[in-house]
Design a protein around this motif. Structure first.
Motif, PDB file in Angstrom:
ATOM      1  N   GLY A  60       0.804  -1.222   0.000  1.00  0.00           N
ATOM      2  CA  GLY A  60       0.000   0.000   0.000  1.00  0.00           C
ATOM      3  C   GLY A  60       0.828   1.258   0.000  1.00  0.00           C
ATOM      4  N   LEU A  61       2.038   1.191  -0.559  1.00  0.00           N
ATOM      5  CA  LEU A  61       2.958   2.326  -0.483  1.00  0.00           C
ATOM      6  C   LEU A  61       2.838   3.305  -1.644  1.00  0.00           C
ATOM      7  N   SER A  62       2.080   2.958  -2.679  1.00  0.00           N
ATOM      8  CA  SER A  62       2.021   3.855  -3.836  1.00  0.00           C
ATOM      9  C   SER A  62       1.423   5.209  -3.489  1.00  0.00           C
ATOM     10  N   THR A  63       0.598   5.246  -2.456  1.00  0.00           N
ATOM     11  CA  THR A  63      -0.019   6.510  -2.042  1.00  0.00           C
ATOM     12  C   THR A  63       0.518   7.012  -0.704  1.00  0.00           C
ATOM     13  N   HIS A  64       1.573   6.396  -0.217  1.00  0.00           N
ATOM     14  CA  HIS A  64       2.164   6.840   1.051  1.00  0.00           C
ATOM     15  C   HIS A  64       2.748   8.251   0.861  1.00  0.00           C
ATOM     16  N   PRO A  65       2.528   9.150   1.805  1.00  0.00           N
ATOM     17  CA  PRO A  65       3.025  10.529   1.655  1.00  0.00           C
ATOM     18  C   PRO A  65       4.517  10.619   1.390  1.00  0.00           C
ATOM     19  N   ASP A  66       5.308   9.759   2.042  1.00  0.00           N
ATOM     20  CA  ASP A  66       6.759   9.816   1.837  1.00  0.00           C
ATOM     21  C   ASP A  66       7.142   9.357   0.430  1.00  0.00           C
ATOM     22  N   VAL A  67       6.390   8.397  -0.109  1.00  0.00           N
ATOM     23  CA  VAL A  67       6.668   7.914  -1.459  1.00  0.00           C
ATOM     24  C   VAL A  67       6.313   8.991  -2.483  1.00  0.00           C
ATOM     25  N   ILE A  68       5.186   9.633  -2.277  1.00  0.00           N
ATOM     26  CA  ILE A  68       4.796  10.732  -3.163  1.00  0.00           C
ATOM     27  C   ILE A  68       5.805  11.873  -3.078  1.00  0.00           C
ATOM     28  N   GLY A  80      16.345   5.724 -19.828  1.00  0.00           N
ATOM     29  CA  GLY A  80      16.511   5.378 -18.419  1.00  0.00           C
ATOM     30  C   GLY A  80      15.242   5.542 -17.607  1.00  0.00           C
ATOM     31  N   LEU A  81      15.178   4.838 -16.501  1.00  0.00           N
ATOM     32  CA  LEU A  81      14.044   4.907 -15.591  1.00  0.00           C
ATOM     33  C   LEU A  81      13.801   6.349 -15.148  1.00  0.00           C
ATOM     34  N   ASN A  82      12.538   6.758 -15.184  1.00  0.00           N
ATOM     35  CA  ASN A  82      12.145   8.127 -14.836  1.00  0.00           C
ATOM     36  C   ASN A  82      12.626   8.502 -13.432  1.00  0.00           C
ATOM     37  N   PRO A  83      13.248   9.654 -13.250  1.00  0.00           N
ATOM     38  CA  PRO A  83      13.741  10.050 -11.930  1.00  0.00           C
ATOM     39  C   PRO A  83      12.659  10.102 -10.851  1.00  0.00           C
ATOM     40  N   ALA A  84      11.426  10.459 -11.234  1.00  0.00           N
ATOM     41  CA  ALA A  84      10.343  10.464 -10.243  1.00  0.00           C
ATOM     42  C   ALA A  84      10.093   9.061  -9.715  1.00  0.00           C
ATOM     43  N   ALA A 123      10.490   4.954  -5.523  1.00  0.00           N
ATOM     44  CA  ALA A 123      10.912   3.609  -5.134  1.00  0.00           C
ATOM     45  C   ALA A 123      11.916   3.641  -3.988  1.00  0.00           C
ATOM     46  N   HIS A 124      12.826   4.606  -4.028  1.00  0.00           N
ATOM     47  CA  HIS A 124      13.835   4.696  -2.969  1.00  0.00           C
ATOM     48  C   HIS A 124      13.177   5.066  -1.633  1.00  0.00           C
ATOM     49  N   ALA A 125      12.190   5.951  -1.689  1.00  0.00           N
ATOM     50  CA  ALA A 125      11.472   6.308  -0.467  1.00  0.00           C
ATOM     51  C   ALA A 125      10.728   5.100   0.089  1.00  0.00           C
ATOM     52  N   ALA A 126      10.126   4.307  -0.788  1.00  0.00           N
ATOM     53  CA  ALA A 126       9.407   3.108  -0.343  1.00  0.00           C
ATOM     54  C   ALA A 126      10.362   2.104   0.280  1.00  0.00           C
ATOM     55  N   LEU A 127      11.540   1.973  -0.290  1.00  0.00           N
ATOM     56  CA  LEU A 127      12.538   1.052   0.269  1.00  0.00           C
ATOM     57  C   LEU A 127      12.926   1.480   1.681  1.00  0.00           C
ATOM     58  N   ARG A 128      13.056   2.777   1.895  1.00  0.00           N
ATOM     59  CA  ARG A 128      13.386   3.269   3.241  1.00  0.00           C
ATOM     60  C   ARG A 128      12.263   2.938   4.228  1.00  0.00           C
ATOM     61  N   ILE A 129      11.026   3.031   3.791  1.00  0.00           N
ATOM     62  CA  ILE A 129       9.894   2.698   4.662  1.00  0.00           C
ATOM     63  C   ILE A 129       9.940   1.214   5.028  1.00  0.00           C
ATOM     64  N   LEU A 130      10.208   0.361   4.052  1.00  0.00           N
ATOM     65  CA  LEU A 130      10.289  -1.075   4.304  1.00  0.00           C
ATOM     66  C   LEU A 130      11.435  -1.398   5.252  1.00  0.00           C
ATOM     67  N   ARG A 131      12.573  -0.753   5.066  1.00  0.00           N
ATOM     68  CA  ARG A 131      13.708  -0.957   5.973  1.00  0.00           C
ATOM     69  C   ARG A 131      13.340  -0.598   7.412  1.00  0.00           C
ATOM     70  N   ALA A 132      12.582   0.491   7.567  1.00  0.00           N
ATOM     71  CA  ALA A 132      12.260   1.002   8.896  1.00  0.00           C
ATOM     72  C   ALA A 132      11.162   0.189   9.586  1.00  0.00           C
ATOM     73  N   ASP A 133      10.422  -0.618   8.823  1.00  0.00           N
ATOM     74  CA  ASP A 133       9.309  -1.389   9.394  1.00  0.00           C
ATOM     75  C   ASP A 133       9.396  -2.824   8.905  1.00  0.00           C
ATOM     76  N   PRO A 134      10.376  -3.591   9.404  1.00  0.00           N
ATOM     77  CA  PRO A 134      10.591  -4.950   8.892  1.00  0.00           C
ATOM     78  C   PRO A 134       9.462  -5.922   9.199  1.00  0.00           C
ATOM     79  N   ALA A 135       8.536  -5.542  10.108  1.00  0.00           N
ATOM     80  CA  ALA A 135       7.405  -6.422  10.417  1.00  0.00           C
ATOM     81  C   ALA A 135       6.255  -6.261   9.432  1.00  0.00           C
ATOM     82  N   MET A 136       6.346  -5.293   8.525  1.00  0.00           N
ATOM     83  CA  MET A 136       5.260  -5.035   7.573  1.00  0.00           C
ATOM     84  C   MET A 136       4.902  -6.267   6.742  1.00  0.00           C
ATOM     85  N   PRO A 137       5.886  -7.009   6.197  1.00  0.00           N
ATOM     86  CA  PRO A 137       5.537  -8.198   5.417  1.00  0.00           C
ATOM     87  C   PRO A 137       4.792  -9.259   6.239  1.00  0.00           C
ATOM     88  N   GLU A 138       5.163  -9.398   7.496  1.00  0.00           N
ATOM     89  CA  GLU A 138       4.480 -10.382   8.349  1.00  0.00           C
ATOM     90  C   GLU A 138       3.020  -9.992   8.566  1.00  0.00           C
TER      91      GLU A 138
END
Length: 376
Positions: free
Chosen positions: A41-49, A260-264, A269-284
């Motif tokens: 559900g990260l496509s609309t997360h404020p940090d990802v946007i 090349g992949l669009n900078p946006a 994607a990089h912001a979403a990766l940071r969110i996943l790193r910070a909340d490792p229990a999300m997949p569970e």
């Protein structure tokens, strides 16, 4: 365009119940979208946007060129390095889509005079990569490790590549990746595992099936994945050694000749990766929601985040999906050639941002839709 054969094919396609129209989403169309691959559900997360906006502000609306000319920004390199570190590989290379990442990796690794062993569960991008490589392709039953071993043992080619999805995308079942890796290594082959549906879903902290089996960074293993599912953005990635990255830059045509992949998308994607790193229990938490929805719908509990409900008839599947949509629930509708004949189905993608009440409501809508059509 005057081409009578186009009309003939169109008529046969419609008669078989296989005509497709893109489903156009509009703001407020559906309260619950379970047709996407936005697992966390990260496509609309404020940090990802915000990450996407930062990419736009800094680099503009596009990467402006191929990666080898002027299309590589510092953001691309930072994202690749962070993904490689997170997934436990020496290096990563970003492509503009997962489809192109798979085609680029396969065609750069093998060619005419080589062997590819693939299986019947392979995603279309893997299949197309096999075809375009011009290598000899042996197709084995999905997850059949003994068949893979036989194909490798019987080969006359020096170089061989084993290709598989780590999570089969249609029904969310996990491949025996550890056994496939051992089979490949025992016979001097490389294993390429597509982890598109595993990133953010399986493994420690969402690092995928390779990490789950302790294979991250293993010699002879190439992993592909995407930023367009759990990371809520867009783009494909190939992970392996630094030597592999160098080889792909020199030889992967879908990297060399594509913009090349669009900078946006990189920023998102990089912001979403940071969110996943910070909340490792999300997949569970996501997998717990998957179990809840699957059981409520009377379906097999999958290994990943997709719940597959087989209907059989393609027309009935389309009707069931339409009924769900009428009640505010978007679901995937999969028909041949995406699935075998007679197994048309609804595919429900569970998202980590859905509550238990949301899931219960979705299950009610889906059950009612299924009861209204002919299911076999």
């Amino acid at each position: 365009m005057s081409a009578p054969w186009l009309a003939e094919i169109a008529a046969r396609t419609r008669e078989a119940g296989l005509h497709r129209d893109p489903v156009v989403r509009r703001p407020g169309d559906a309260e619950f979208n379970l047709a996407s691959n936005d697992y966390l559900g990260l496509s609309t997360h404020p940090d990802v946007i915000a990450g996407a906006h930062a990419g736009l502000d800094l680099w503009g609306g596009g990467s402006t060129a191929s990666r080898l000319v002027a299309g590589t920004t510092a953001a691309h390199i930072e994202f690749e390095n962070d993904v490689a570190d997170f997934l436990g590989f020496e290096a990563a290379l970003a492509f503009s889509s997962g489809y192109l990442a798979n085609i680029g990796a396969i065609t750069a690794l093998v060619g005419r005079g080589d062997l590819i062993v693939s299986d019947t569960g392979a995603h279309a991008s893997l299949i197309d990569g096999c075809r375009l490589s011009r290598a000899r392709v042996v197709v084995v039953p999905r997850g059949d490790v003994d068949a893979v071993r036989r194909a490798l043992a019987d080969r006359t080619e020096e170089r061989a590549l084993v290709v598989t999805d780590s999570i089969y995308s249609i029904d969310g079942i996990r491949a025996p990746l550890d056994e496939l890796y051992r089979a490949a290594v025992d016979h001097g082959a490389i294993l390429l595992a597509d982890e598109a549906h595993a990133l953010g879903v399986r493994g420690p902290g969402g690092r995928g099936v390779a990490a789950e089996f302790g294979l991250s960074g293993a010699p002879g293993l190439v992993v592909t994945t995407v930023a367009s599912k759990s990371l809520g953005a867009q783009g494909g990635l190939v992970l392996g050694t630094s030597l592999l990255r160098e080889h792909l830059i020199d030889h992967a045509r879908t990297f060399i000749f594509d913009t090349g992949l669009n900078p946006a998308a990189v920023g998102a994607a990089h912001a979403a990766l940071r969110i996943l790193r910070a909340d490792p229990a999300m997949p569970e938490r996501l997998r717990a929601s998957v179990r809840r929805l699957a059981e409520a719908c009377g379906a097999q509990v999958p290994d990943a985040a997709v719940v597959s409900l087989i209907i059989g008839d393609p027309t009935a599947a389309v009707q069931a999906a339409a009924r769900c949509r009428e009640h505010g629930v978007f679901v995937g509708c999969f028909r041949p050639p995406s699935v075998p004949e007679g197994t048309s189905r609804l595919r429900l993608t569970v998202r980590a941002d859905l509550s238990d009440d949301d899931l219960d409501h979705v299950a009610t809508v889906v059950r009612r839709a299924l009861s209204a059509v002919s299911v076999r």
